[in-house]
Write an enzyme that holds these catalytic residues in place. Structure first.
Site, PDB file in Angstrom:
ATOM      1  N   GLU A   1      -6.082  35.599 -21.562  1.00  0.00           N
ATOM      2  CA  GLU A   1      -6.088  36.491 -22.733  1.00  0.00           C
ATOM      3  C   GLU A   1      -5.230  35.958 -23.883  1.00  0.00           C
ATOM      4  O   GLU A   1      -5.456  36.308 -25.038  1.00  0.00           O
ATOM      5  CB  GLU A   1      -5.645  37.914 -22.338  1.00  0.00           C
ATOM      6  CG  GLU A   1      -4.185  38.103 -21.957  1.00  0.00           C
ATOM      7  CD  GLU A   1      -3.866  37.819 -20.490  1.00  0.00           C
ATOM      8  OE1 GLU A   1      -4.618  37.062 -19.847  1.00  0.00           O
ATOM      9  OE2 GLU A   1      -2.851  38.340 -19.993  1.00  0.00           O
TER      10      GLU A   1
ATOM     11  N   HIS B   1      -3.227  33.397 -17.452  1.00  0.00           N
ATOM     12  CA  HIS B   1      -3.484  34.437 -18.460  1.00  0.00           C
ATOM     13  C   HIS B   1      -4.398  33.932 -19.577  1.00  0.00           C
ATOM     14  O   HIS B   1      -3.921  33.515 -20.633  1.00  0.00           O
ATOM     15  CB  HIS B   1      -2.160  34.921 -19.054  1.00  0.00           C
ATOM     16  CG  HIS B   1      -1.341  35.693 -18.087  1.00  0.00           C
ATOM     17  ND1 HIS B   1      -1.475  37.059 -17.920  1.00  0.00           N
ATOM     18  CD2 HIS B   1      -0.407  35.287 -17.201  1.00  0.00           C
ATOM     19  CE1 HIS B   1      -0.643  37.459 -16.984  1.00  0.00           C
ATOM     20  NE2 HIS B   1       0.020  36.413 -16.527  1.00  0.00           N
TER      21      HIS B   1
ATOM     22  N   CYS C   1      -3.891  37.525 -12.965  1.00  0.00           N
ATOM     23  CA  CYS C   1      -2.542  37.381 -12.426  1.00  0.00           C
ATOM     24  C   CYS C   1      -2.313  38.386 -11.287  1.00  0.00           C
ATOM     25  O   CYS C   1      -2.864  38.191 -10.212  1.00  0.00           O
ATOM     26  CB  CYS C   1      -1.505  37.495 -13.541  1.00  0.00           C
ATOM     27  SG  CYS C   1       0.008  36.632 -13.100  1.00  0.00           S
TER      28      CYS C   1
HETATM   29  N1  GLN Z   1       4.047  40.316 -10.108  1.00  0.00           N
HETATM   30  C1  GLN Z   1       3.209  39.187  -9.884  1.00  0.00           C
HETATM   31  C2  GLN Z   1       4.000  37.889  -9.761  1.00  0.00           C
HETATM   32  O1  GLN Z   1       5.141  37.838 -10.149  1.00  0.00           O
HETATM   33  C3  GLN Z   1       2.167  39.065 -10.963  1.00  0.00           C
HETATM   34  C4  GLN Z   1       2.725  38.678 -12.299  1.00  0.00           C
HETATM   35  C5  GLN Z   1       1.799  38.974 -13.450  1.00  0.00           C
HETATM   36  O2  GLN Z   1       0.806  39.683 -13.306  1.00  0.00           O
HETATM   37  N2  GLN Z   1       2.119  38.470 -14.614  1.00  0.00           N
HETATM   38  O3  GLN Z   1       3.489  36.909  -9.300  1.00  0.00           O
END
Ligand code: GLN
Length: 538
Positions: free
Chosen positions: A510, A508, A382
């Site tokens: 995970e 994600h 992410c």
């Molecule tokens: N801050 C980034 C976004 O909003 C990444 C978000 C995250 O890592 N969950 O896209």
């Protein structure tokens, strides 16, 4: 008849109530029963989505896009019970619903009160979570500790359930702590007091699960039983485990906890099938090799902030009989070449996890550059993927101000920018791109090899994306766009060219990894770390 098990906590928080609750779920499932898990969070926030990881650890995202407490992650790793919005109840949600109904005039002029209106709404939600016809048992973990002001309506609702459904349908399991004082003696008084507190609100626990550094001796069990009216065989030792929390269901089973639960609920089941689980625990305990993986993030002081990532790395290790040694590196301190080399040289692989806000970003970019140039296996998740893209734009494309508009709204090279639908968003709760969606992978890439599939489904939680304006340029400079949304509108994953394993994903993985089914990307990443270590050792 459907059965309900409430798991409450006493003495203090962070005793592992979530692990205890999910271990019971694991044992019941191993006996062929259908269960559902519910977490009650007595805070007033509607969900965990707007909370800092420092408050309650990571935000766990479900397929349906609910932003929930990290205990749902424990449920997902220990049980097969489906999880979504209905499995997480907060005071905020309960009040929001009751107030909405009041505004609609649905209480017909009555005074709206905690008892019965709030408690009825709590019960409605508990029933909803376990309403599928095949569900035998709903396990409800009540967050916080008995005696907290916020927990009271939930415990009151639980008490009503005993009256409404009868003693055989509702079971209370209370988790307490036996502190050890100088001289090694375990003290039972805090347990006695917390049970007294529970009884004062009309709940007699059926089973006590006692956290202690070691297994309780018979005289301590006798004493606890005497003071709490819980039978001796139902005083269970939850002693500290040395190697892995996945051992806890087995420790409970040895003490016949599952049998006692079934007996008290008058439930029949087949014998527990724990062979596969025991084998997995043995694999962890007898790992044949070890690798060092660095986590470069900004919330590293608190283990719970990256809980699912640490667990998924452990699962990746299980796939290769490998113990994972975690090196938690604060990205804010990676500000010189010397520090970078000192912290990253000993690693076999590096992971940059998700996150929000500008603090610590420059250190992450430097770490990504170091991993790319030194060919250290790197996994960006992410925010971690966005960092890999920013780093590539700065050091390969030569855009020295390449950035995300999250950190630098006025950059002339916004290689990561707001998703189109996010531009006018003013309400921050529950408005990110959330939940499960489809990604189409490019063949002949690391990510495709890991999954062994062209189409995959993963969970999202982000507002920003790789900018489509710069996508082609990044591609021409060598960055591999290895995964996209079905119509190709959004970048879902990237890879570094000429690198042993440099993979970034916008989603994600995970959240869906379990010790029995390690996620293929985490297994692939650990394998890349092992290969890197072996290459460097020979
Ligand atoms: N801050 C980034 C976004 O909003 C990444 C978000 C995250 O890592 N969950 O896209």
């Amino acid at each position: 008849m459907k059965k309900y098990i409430f798991v409450t906590g006493g003495v203090c928080s962070s005793l592992g109530k979530g692990i205890a609750a999910t271990s019971i779920g694991n044992l019941l499932e191993s006996r062929g029963l259908q269960i559902r898990m519910v977490k009650i969070d007595p805070y007033i926030n509607v969900d965990a989505g707007t909370m800092s990881p420092y408050q309650h650890g990571e935000v766990y995202v479900t397929n349906d896009g609910s932003e929930t407490d990290l205990d749902l992650g424990n449920y997902a790793r220990f049980t097969n019970a489906p999880l979504g919005q209905v499995n997480s109840i907060t005071t905020g949600q309960v009040y929001q619903e009751v107030i909405k109904r009041e505004r609609e005039g649905r209480y017909l002029g009555r005074t709206v009160q905690v008892i019965p209106h709030i408690t009825d709404e709590i019960k409605r939600r508990i029933f909803l979570a376990g309403h599928d016809p095949e569900v035998d048992v709903t396990i409800i973990e009540v967050g916080g500790t008995v005696g907290d002001i916020e927990s009271f309506p939930f415990l009151e609702a639980a008490r009503h359930l005993i009256q409404e459904l009868g003693k055989e349908q509702v079971l209370f399991i209370h988790l307490t702590l036996l502190p050890e004082v100088a001289g090694g003696e375990l003290k039972t008084k805090p347990t006695q007091h917390s049970v007294k507190e529970l009884r004062a609100i009309g709940i007699q626990p059926d089973i006590l699960v006692c956290r202690a550094p070691y297994a309780l001796e018979q005289d301590i069990i006798r004493k606890i039983s005497l003071f709490t009216n819980v039978e001796k065989r139902a005083v269970i030792s939850a002693y500290d485990v040395k190697s892995t929390i996945y051992e806890i269901p087995l420790i409970f089973h040895e003490q016949k906890l599952d049998e006692i639960v079934l007996e008290k609920l008058n439930l029949q089941s087949s014998p527990a099938q724990l062979q596969q689980w025991s084998k997995m625990v043995d694999t962890i305990k007898n790992a044949e090799q070890e690798i060092k993986i660095g986590i470069v993030g900004k919330y590293i002081e608190l283990h719970d902030s990256y809980k699912s990532i640490y667990e998924a790395l452990c699962h990746g290790g299980i796939a290769h009989k490998t113990r994972i040694h975690l090196e938690k590196i604060d990205s804010e301190h990676l500000d010189t070449e010397e520090k970078l080399a000192r912290q990253l040289d000993p690693l076999n692989a590096l992971l940059i996890p998700g996150g929000f806000g500008q603090r610590g970003i420059e250190g992450m970019i430097q770490a990504a550059k170091y991993a790319r140039e030194h060919k250290i296996p790197m996994f960006g998740i992410c925010l971690g993927m966005q960092i890999m893209v920013i780093e590539y734009a700065r050091h390969v494309l030569g855009y020295s101000d390449g950035d995300s508009t999250e950190f630098s709204p006025s950059t002339s090279h916004p290689v990561v920018s707001l998703l189109e639908e996010q531009i006018d968003v003013k309400m921050y709760g529950g408005t990110m791109r959330l939940g499960r969606s489809e990604t189409v992978l490019q063949e002949e890439t690391h990510i495709h090899r890991c999954y062994g599939a062209k189409v995959v489904h993963e969970r999202h939680r982000h507002r920003y994306e790789v900018s489509n304006t710069f996508r082609e340029e990044l591609g021409q400079a060598g960055l591999v766009i290895s995964g996209v949304t079905p119509e190709g509108a959004l970048v879902e994953s990237i890879e570094w060219p000429d690198h042993p394993w440099g993979v970034g994903v916008q989603f994600h993985p995970e959240f869906t990894s379990t010790p029995i089914n390690p996620h293929p990307l985490f297994a692939g990443f650990v394998k890349a770390g092992l290969d890197f270590r072996n290459r460097n050792e020979t």
